[in-house]
Design a protein around this motif. Structure first.
Motif, short mmCIF file in Angstrom:
data_model
loop_
_atom_site.label_atom_id
_atom_site.label_comp_id
_atom_site.label_asym_id
_atom_site.label_seq_id
_atom_site.Cartn_x
_atom_site.Cartn_y
_atom_site.Cartn_z
N THR A 66 24.73 15.61 -10.35
CA THR A 66 25.08 14.92 -9.61
C THR A 66 25.55 13.47 -10.39
OG1 THR A 66 23.87 15.50 -7.54
CG2 THR A 66 24.46 13.37 -7.40
N THR A 67 24.76 12.90 -11.15
CA THR A 67 24.79 11.87 -12.21
C THR A 67 26.29 11.72 -12.68
OG1 THR A 67 22.46 11.42 -12.27
CG2 THR A 67 23.75 10.29 -13.78
N LEU A 68 26.40 12.85 -13.49
CA LEU A 68 27.83 13.05 -13.95
C LEU A 68 28.79 12.82 -13.13
CD1 LEU A 68 26.70 15.82 -16.51
CD2 LEU A 68 26.95 13.37 -17.29
N ALA A 69 28.77 13.69 -11.89
CA ALA A 69 29.93 13.55 -10.97
C ALA A 69 30.19 12.01 -10.47
CB ALA A 69 29.66 14.78 -9.90
N ARG A 70 28.92 11.20 -10.46
CA ARG A 70 29.37 9.87 -9.75
C ARG A 70 29.87 9.29 -10.67
NH1 ARG A 70 26.77 8.86 -5.34
NH2 ARG A 70 24.79 10.07 -4.73
N GLY B 12 35.89 17.08 -18.15
CA GLY B 12 35.00 18.11 -17.85
C GLY B 12 33.54 18.08 -18.68
N ILE B 13 32.58 18.51 -18.13
CA ILE B 13 31.33 18.63 -18.93
C ILE B 13 30.54 19.90 -18.66
CG2 ILE B 13 29.15 17.72 -19.31
CD1 ILE B 13 29.94 14.97 -19.17
N LEU B 14 30.37 20.82 -19.50
CA LEU B 14 29.65 21.89 -19.30
C LEU B 14 28.05 21.56 -19.67
CD1 LEU B 14 29.19 25.30 -19.14
CD2 LEU B 14 29.40 25.01 -21.59
N ILE B 15 27.15 22.01 -18.66
CA ILE B 15 25.74 21.71 -19.02
C ILE B 15 25.08 23.10 -19.35
CG2 ILE B 15 23.66 21.27 -17.82
CD1 ILE B 15 24.84 19.38 -16.14
N VAL B 16 24.43 23.24 -20.30
CA VAL B 16 23.78 24.30 -20.87
C VAL B 16 22.33 24.02 -20.62
CG1 VAL B 16 23.51 26.22 -22.80
CG2 VAL B 16 25.62 24.76 -22.58
N ASN B 17 21.69 24.59 -19.83
CA ASN B 17 20.28 24.22 -19.29
C ASN B 17 19.32 24.79 -20.39
OD1 ASN B 17 18.59 22.92 -17.59
ND2 ASN B 17 18.75 24.30 -15.79
#
Length: 368
Positions: free
Chosen positions: A124-128, A102-107
């Motif tokens: 999308t990039t990280l999910a790919r 898992g990765i949390l993005i803090v915008n």
């Protein structure tokens, strides 16, 4: 003579068998080597290539090569209450499997929140590349507020990500951009969830709230000129002023943003009341840096106009437990590919991509 002639096919068969045996041994050795290197090198290297292809191939090659070789991620939107705050959350899941790192993005403090195009593309990039991605739309970031409860809410978001069955037993980390990166670091040095993250990655970001304010106020990073973006110049002054607990401190903040020099701006901030200083220190990663245990991987564009690169150098110079890796590429401008990158020639681009590949590989060895 006939015996020698009859022995030649036999010797040839022996030679062929020896070659086949060597080939089998070579294949077996290659398979064993691939198995040994899969987890530490080959698997993260494959993910790193997918990441860089998804980010850079559309700009540099005119086509997204990662999209051609990976299934389309699954995207969903939910409403969650995190740390007592209700918010929109966008999720990206890989197009295969049920459990992922898992990765949390803090915008950053973008007024469009989760609709920011660059951030959505990064999800999308990280999910790919095989990650379950959580992007909360933190209200204080979208509205451009300096909220002293923000680090607690960011930490609660990471705790939520870690609690999901989808990430159980898998590595989990966080990626922070710009102002969001600063809040993420404060949370990691203050609270237990992010304090136990497997990795923290930063794009841009500030390290010390005092020096960040002084830089924006005086268009300087202390010993060098720096030109902040219009957005930073317009949004930071009212945000800092509004966060102050009394009119005296608000007056000092206004003086800081009109100070004639970098040192004078720092002086105005140093004279804030104890309550005002608490607000600034509460939101400054520098105050908790010595307690940030997870490894920190920091990317900072030398021409970033949101936070000066001097903030990244100050973080590297300060003492913290664990690792801190800094890379200063010239191919990325804040969150996007630099407009003039391709104009510098293929050797420049290849060199920068190699630097980013080795950096990304180092992160992904930990990220899983």
């Amino acid at each position: 003579m006939r015996l020698l002639e009859r022995s030649r096919p036999y010797r040839a068969r022996l030679l062929d068998r020896s070659r086949r045996d060597r080939a089998r041994l070579g294949l077996a050795a290659a398979l064993v080597l691939a198995g040994v290197l899969w987890q530490p090198i080959l698997y993260p290297a494959g993910k790193a290539v997918v990441l860089l292809l998804d980010v850079y191939s559309p700009s540099l090659l005119g086509a997204n090569l990662a999209a051609a070789i990976t299934p389309e991620p699954r995207v969903s939107e939910t409403r969650e209450t995190i740390g007592g705050v209700e918010m929109r959350v966008t999720w990206w899941r890989p197009g295969w499997g049920d459990r992922h790192p898992g990765i949390l993005i803090v915008n950053g403090a973008t007024p469009v929140g989760n609709d920011n195009v660059a951030t959505r593309q990064f999800g999308t990039t990280l999910a790919r590349a095989g990650y379950l991605v959580m992007l909360p739309e933190f209200p204080f970031l979208k509205e451009g507020r300096l909220d002293t409860d923000a680090p607690h809410v960011v930490d609660a978001a990471f705790a939520h990500l870690r609690s999901l069955p989808d990430t159980e037993g898998r590595p989990a980390g966080a990626f922070g951009a710009s102002v969001g990166a600063g809040l993420m670091l404060v949370a990691a040095g203050t609270y237990s969830a992010l304090g136990d993250a497997d990795h923290l990655t930063i794009l841009g970001g500030y390290f010390d709230m005092d020096t960040y304010v002084a830089a924006v106020a005086t268009r300087s990073s202390g010993d060098a000129t720096w030109e902040p973006s219009a957005e930073a110049s317009e949004r930071l002054p009212p945000a800092v002023e509004a966060a102050m607990p009394n009119e005296t401190d608000r007056t000092r903040v206004r003086r800081a943003f009109t100070a004639p020099s970098y040192a004078a701006a720092l002086g105005e901030l140093a004279d804030l009341s104890a309550e005002g200083r608490w607000v600034v220190d509460r939101l400054s990663p520098a105050t908790v840096w010595s307690r940030v245990d997870p490894p920190v991987f920091w990317i900072h564009d030398p021409e970033d106009t949101y936070e000066p690169v001097s903030e990244a150098y100050a973080a590297r110079a300060a003492s913290k437990p664990g690792r801190m890796v800094l890379v200063v590429p010239r191919l990325v401008q804040h969150a996007e590919v630099g407009a003039g990158a391709t104009a510098r020639g293929p050797l420049f681009v290849l060199g920068e991509l190699w630097s980013l590949l080795t950096f990304t590989l180092e992160v992904l060895r930990i990220a899983g």
